[in-house]
Design a protein around this motif. Sequence first.
Motif, PDB file in Angstrom:
ATOM      1  N   VAL A 163      -3.188   6.770  -4.633  1.00 13.17           N
ATOM      2  CA  VAL A 163      -3.405   5.566  -3.827  1.00 13.17           C
ATOM      3  C   VAL A 163      -3.047   4.361  -4.688  1.00 13.17           C
ATOM      4  O   VAL A 163      -3.639   4.137  -5.744  1.00 13.17           O
ATOM      5  N   GLU A 164      -2.078   3.569  -4.215  1.00 15.42           N
ATOM      6  CA  GLU A 164      -1.654   2.374  -4.935  1.00 15.42           C
ATOM      7  C   GLU A 164      -1.760   1.162  -4.012  1.00 15.42           C
ATOM      8  O   GLU A 164      -1.327   1.218  -2.856  1.00 15.42           O
ATOM      9  N   VAL A 189      -8.351   4.792   1.601  1.00 12.90           N
ATOM     10  CA  VAL A 189      -7.791   3.529   1.113  1.00 12.90           C
ATOM     11  C   VAL A 189      -8.889   2.636   0.533  1.00 12.90           C
ATOM     12  O   VAL A 189      -8.714   2.019  -0.524  1.00 12.90           O
ATOM     13  N   ASP A 241      -2.695   1.402  -9.443  1.00  8.21           N
ATOM     14  CA  ASP A 241      -3.209   2.731  -9.151  1.00  8.21           C
ATOM     15  C   ASP A 241      -4.729   2.642  -9.014  1.00  8.21           C
ATOM     16  O   ASP A 241      -5.442   2.451 -10.001  1.00  8.21           O
ATOM     17  N   THR A 286      -6.538   5.060  -7.343  1.00  6.60           N
ATOM     18  CA  THR A 286      -6.954   6.387  -6.877  1.00  6.60           C
ATOM     19  C   THR A 286      -8.367   6.740  -7.316  1.00  6.60           C
ATOM     20  O   THR A 286      -9.148   7.297  -6.534  1.00  6.60           O
ATOM     21  N   ILE A 342      -1.586  12.693  -0.024  1.00  3.64           N
ATOM     22  CA  ILE A 342      -3.038  12.648   0.117  1.00  3.64           C
ATOM     23  C   ILE A 342      -3.559  13.863   0.884  1.00  3.64           C
ATOM     24  O   ILE A 342      -3.138  14.135   2.012  1.00  3.64           O
ATOM     25  N   LEU A 379       0.449   5.476  -0.191  1.00  2.00           N
ATOM     26  CA  LEU A 379      -0.289   6.734  -0.277  1.00  2.00           C
ATOM     27  C   LEU A 379       0.723   7.850  -0.464  1.00  2.00           C
ATOM     28  O   LEU A 379       1.691   7.947   0.293  1.00  2.00           O
ATOM     29  N   LEU A 397       0.858  -1.187   0.000  1.00  2.84           N
ATOM     30  CA  LEU A 397       0.000   0.000   0.000  1.00  2.84           C
ATOM     31  C   LEU A 397       0.884   1.223   0.000  1.00  2.84           C
ATOM     32  O   LEU A 397       1.819   1.336   0.797  1.00  2.84           O
TER      33      LEU A 397
END
Length: 263
Positions: free
Chosen positions: A63-64, A52, A69, A71, A7, A4, A2
Amino acid sequence: MLRLTGINKTFFPGTVNERKALVGVDLHLKPRDFVTVIGSNGAGKSTLLNIVSGSIRAESGLVEIAGNDVTKLADYRRAQFVGRVFQDPSAGTAPHMTIEENLAMAAQRGKRRFLGIAVNSAKRAKFREDLEMLEQGLESRLDDWVGLLSGGQRQSLSLLMATFTHPQILLLDEHTAALDPQRAALVTKLTAELVEKHNLTTLMVTHNMEQALAMGNRLIMMHQGRIIMDVEGEQKASMKVSDLLGAFEKMRGGGLSDRTLLA
């Protein structure tokens, strides 16, 4: 697993109620990381989990999950990557469906749906085997409505359902807060067992600082939408509740008025 990056999330922008929930948050979880998240009310903990899961969108940032990806993906599109357990035991299950039907739905999360027999004898046997792990006798109650279960039983079932498809990320949003101490301890134990069994990468929000220190390999503290502490390994293992309170009090500049919210 994960990642971020940058953000930002603001609620009610441009109004008198404007509130910056997340401010330039960067967070990277490696595979099998178990990260506990603490902070006072309004620190941005649940907003972080909502970003998330895809329940809400950030104004900016990336967000991966597992290199993908996500997002711009809606929450139902992220279901193949994310499992989540909420604070409210009734939030993760369908009360007017049976235990078996709830488990069957959970097993199909993130997969293509098609007409056919939902549960065959092999699946039913697997459900019973999985339910035995809960040690609550639910393996013999597959035909009971979930609404008949106690809060602790429903939360245990929610946790089992959230891990059914071995998600890339497991999100736990104060999932023991609404339970009495005995049931909370049982669900906490079950959490550790399921995370270990399935090698899950986990992000857990909690107000219980002892729980935050006892569980996982890493801890982050949030304040006013920012991550103000990130400790792991031996550093985390050596910390005490007093250390966390001291760090938060220092950030606040003294006068820890919401000490009870952190404890």
